[in-house]
Write a protein that holds these residues in place. Structure first.
Motif, PDB file in Angstrom:
ATOM      1  N   ARG A 166       7.073  -4.700  -7.268  1.00 38.01           N
ATOM      2  CA  ARG A 166       5.829  -4.864  -6.510  1.00 38.01           C
ATOM      3  C   ARG A 166       4.760  -3.930  -7.053  1.00 38.01           C
ATOM      4  N   VAL A 195       0.506  -5.100  -3.017  1.00 34.08           N
ATOM      5  CA  VAL A 195       0.770  -4.390  -1.768  1.00 34.08           C
ATOM      6  C   VAL A 195      -0.512  -4.296  -0.945  1.00 34.08           C
ATOM      7  N   SER A 198      -1.777  -6.354   2.700  1.00 37.44           N
ATOM      8  CA  SER A 198      -2.245  -5.569   3.839  1.00 37.44           C
ATOM      9  C   SER A 198      -3.695  -5.887   4.206  1.00 37.44           C
ATOM     10  N   GLN A 257       4.665   1.391   3.794  1.00 37.61           N
ATOM     11  CA  GLN A 257       5.634   0.553   3.095  1.00 37.61           C
ATOM     12  C   GLN A 257       6.882   1.377   2.813  1.00 37.61           C
ATOM     13  N   ASP A 273       9.791   0.412   2.306  1.00 39.47           N
ATOM     14  CA  ASP A 273      10.724  -0.221   1.380  1.00 39.47           C
ATOM     15  C   ASP A 273      10.322  -0.037  -0.084  1.00 39.47           C
ATOM     16  N   LEU A 274       9.168   0.562  -0.338  1.00 39.39           N
ATOM     17  CA  LEU A 274       8.739   0.791  -1.711  1.00 39.39           C
ATOM     18  C   LEU A 274       9.389   2.057  -2.271  1.00 39.39           C
TER      19      LEU A 274
END
Length: 470
Positions: free
Chosen positions: A127, A132, A136, A346, A348-349
C-alpha cells in the motif's frame, strides 16, 4: 576541499512556541498536503545552503518561512529505492528495491560478491501513500517522476500527469516522448509545463475536500538541458570549485521558478494556512556535476553527499520560522507524518518511520538516541568524476549496510568485513575513520546494525563472483 565546514553548519534558532494543533478527524480540520520531491538536488544546491553560483530565491523564501531540518536523509542513495521508501514508509529490505535496474553494475572483474536480486517495481500488494490518503477522503494528484510502478493510477492516484516507470525524461523540450504527457508546442520546456499543470490542478481541485499533490518534477536529473537565456546568464556568472556547470545552474533556476509559481498560487487561493507543504529531494547531488562540499561524495554513495538531502516543512501559522539541527530524520518519516495531520489511523500498515509532528513542535523525546539504517546489497558503478571521494575503484558504492545514531555513523563493507566509523558532528566530511580509536562506539553501533538486519530480514550477499579478479 577549499571549503570552511563551519560555514555550512546551521545556526539553530530558539525553538518558538507554536499554535496548538486542532483536533483532527473532521474534514474541515484536515489540511491539504503538497509534497515537492526534486530529483538529484544536492544538499548544498541552494543559494541559502552553500551555493554561491545557483540561484534559488523561492526555495530560500520557503526555508525562511518554514522549518528547515538540517539533518534529513533519503532512504537510499539513488532514486528508485529512495522513492520506494518514501511512498511505502518502509526500509529497502521490506520492499526489495535496492537500486535502479541491475544490481550487479560495473566491472565484473572488480566485484567480489554476487549482488542480491533487485526488484524494479513495488509488489502489487504494497500500500502506497497516495492510496492510503485517497481511501481516507483525499483527492490525489501526481505530477512528474513516479519510477516505482508502471502506473500511478493503480496506486491510489486520481490524476496522473507524466508519471510512469521512467527514471528520467527523453527530452526536457517538447516533443517529450512521454505517453503520460501530451506534447506541448515544439520547444516547450518540461519544467515550465509541469509547473503549469500543478498550478492548473490547484485552481480546479475541489476546495471543499482536502487534496494531496505529489509534485515530483523530473528535474534536475540528466539529461542536462536548459533554456538558452538562462545558460548564457550562468556562463557570465562567476562559478566556484564546487558549482560550475552553467546548464545545471540554469536547470536549478527553472526548477526554483516553478516551485515559486506553485507557492504563489497556494497563497493567491487563500489556502496557505490549511496546506502542509514539504520540499525535499530524493538523494544527493551527482558528484560529477555538482559537488556537495563539505559533504563527502554524491549520489549513489552512502557517505553524506549521497544520502543527506534538503528538507523544509511549512504550514502558515503552525510550522514556521525556525531550524531543527542535529536531529537526524529520514524521508520515510513523512508517511506517518502525513497520516497524523490527516487524522488517518492505519494500524495495519507496516511503517518504519515515525511522525515528525512532535519534533516540529519542539519535542525531541523519541528522536534523541534514535537509529536510522540503510542496506545496499548491490554494486553501483561510477565514472572517474563520480568516484573521486569514494575510494571504491570505479564504484560509487559496493555492498554495504549503514547505521546513523546521534552524532555517529557506521558503514559495514560486505566485501572486506571492515567498518568505518565517523563522528558526523565534528567531522561532517567523513575524513577521519575512528573505528580503531573508538572500539566501544564501533561495537555498539555494529551490534545495533546486526540486530536491525535480523529484524527486517535484510538479505546479505555472500556468494563469491567467479569473474572477480579476471
Amino acid at each position: 576541499m577549499g571549503v570552511n565546514n563551519t560555514s555550512y553548519l546551521c545556526l539553530c534558532f530558539r525553538i518558538c512556541s507554536l499554535a496548538t494543533v486542532p483536533c483532527l478527524g473532521m474534514a474541515s480540520d484536515r489540511p491539504n498536503i503538497i509534497l515537492i520531491n526534486i530529483d538529484d538536488l544536492g544538499w548544498t544546491d541552494m543559494s541559502n545552503n552553500g551555493s554561491q553560483y545557483y540561484e534559488t530565491p523561492n526555495i530560500d523564501c520557503l526555508r525562511e518561512k518554514g522549518i528547515w531540518i538540517n539533518e534529513a536523509y533519503a532512504g537510499a542513495a539513488n532514486s528508485a529505492p529512495s522513492r520506494a521508501c518514501l511512498l511505502t514508509g518502509m526500509y529497502t529490505p521490506r520492499h526489495g528495491i535496492y537500486t535502479v535496474g541491475e544490481p550487479n553494475r560495473g566491472d565484473a572483474g572488480k566485484r567480489k560478491l554476487i549482488a542480491i536480486p533487485n526488484r524494479t517495481s513495488l509488489e502489487p500488494g504494497i500500500r502506497l501513500l497516495p492510496g492510503v490518503l485517497k481511501n481516507s477522503g483525499y483527492q490525489t494528484c501526481h505530477i512528474g517522476k513516479w519510477h516505482v510502478t508502471e502506473d500511478p493510477l493503480q496506486n491510489g492516484v486520481d490524476v496522473n500527469i507524466a508519471g510512469n516507470h521512467a527514471g528520467h525524461p527523453v527530452s526536457y523540450f517538447s516533443p517529450y516522448h512521454n505517453e503520460d504527457l501530451t506534447d506541448g508546442p515544439e520547444g516547450e520546456y518540461l519544467m515550465d509545463r509541469l509547473g503549469s499543470e500543478a498550478v492548473d490542478y490547484l485552481r480546479k481541485v475541489d476546495k471543499t475536500k482536502p487534496f494531496f499533490l505529489y509534485y515530483a518534477t523530473y528535474a534536475v536529473h540528466t539529461p542536462l538541458q536548459a533554456k538558452v537565456d538562462l545558460i548564457n546568464k550562468y556562463k557570465e556568472k562567476l562559478s566556484t570549485s564546487a558549482h560550475d556547470d552553467p546548464v545545471y545552474a540554469a536547470m536549478v533556476e527553472s526548477m526554483d521558478r516553478n516551485i515559486g509559481r506553485i507557492l504563489d498560487e497556494v497563497q493567491a487561493l487563500g489556502i496557505e494556512e490549511n496546506t502542509f507543504i514539504v520540499f525535499t529531494s530524493d538523494n544527493g547531488g551527482v558528484y560529477g556535476i555538482s559537488r556537495q562540499w563539505p559533504l563527502r561524495a554524491g549520489k549513489g554513495s552512502f557517505y553524506e553527499g549521497g544520502i543527506r538531502i534538503p528538507m523544509v516543512i511549512y504550514q502558515k501559522g503552525k510550522y514556521e520560522k525556525r531550524e531543527i539541527c542535529n536531529m537526524p530524520v529520514m524521508q520515510f518519516d513523512l508517511f506517518p507524518t502525513f497520516l497524523e495531520i490527516a487524522g488517518v489511523r492505519q494500524s495495519d500498515l507496516q511503517l518504519d518511520g515515525v511522525s515528525l509532528l512532535p519534533l516540529l513542535k519542539g519535542k525531541e523525546e523519541g528522536f534523541k538516541g534514535r537509529s536510522l539504517f540503510w542496506h545496499f546489497p548491490a554494486y553501483l558503478e561510477g565514472n572517474e568524476k563520480e568516484t573521486v571521494e569514494t575510494g571504491k575503484d570505479g564504484f560509487r558504492t559496493r555492498p554495504v549496510s549503514v547505521i546513523r545514531m546521534d552524532d555517529w555513523k557506521l558503514i559495514e563493507n560486505y566485501e572486506t568485513g571492515n567498518v568505518e566509523l565517523y563522528n558526523i558532528r565534528t567531522d561532517i566530511s567523513e575524513k577521519d575513520n575512528l573505528a580503531l580509536q573508538n572500539k566501544d562506539k564501533r561495537n555498539e553501533l555494529f551490534d545495533l546494525l546486526q540486530t536491525w538486519k535480523q529484524k527486517v530480514k535484510a538479505p546479505i550477499p555472500t556468494m563469491l563472483n567467479p569473474e572477480y579478479g579476471k
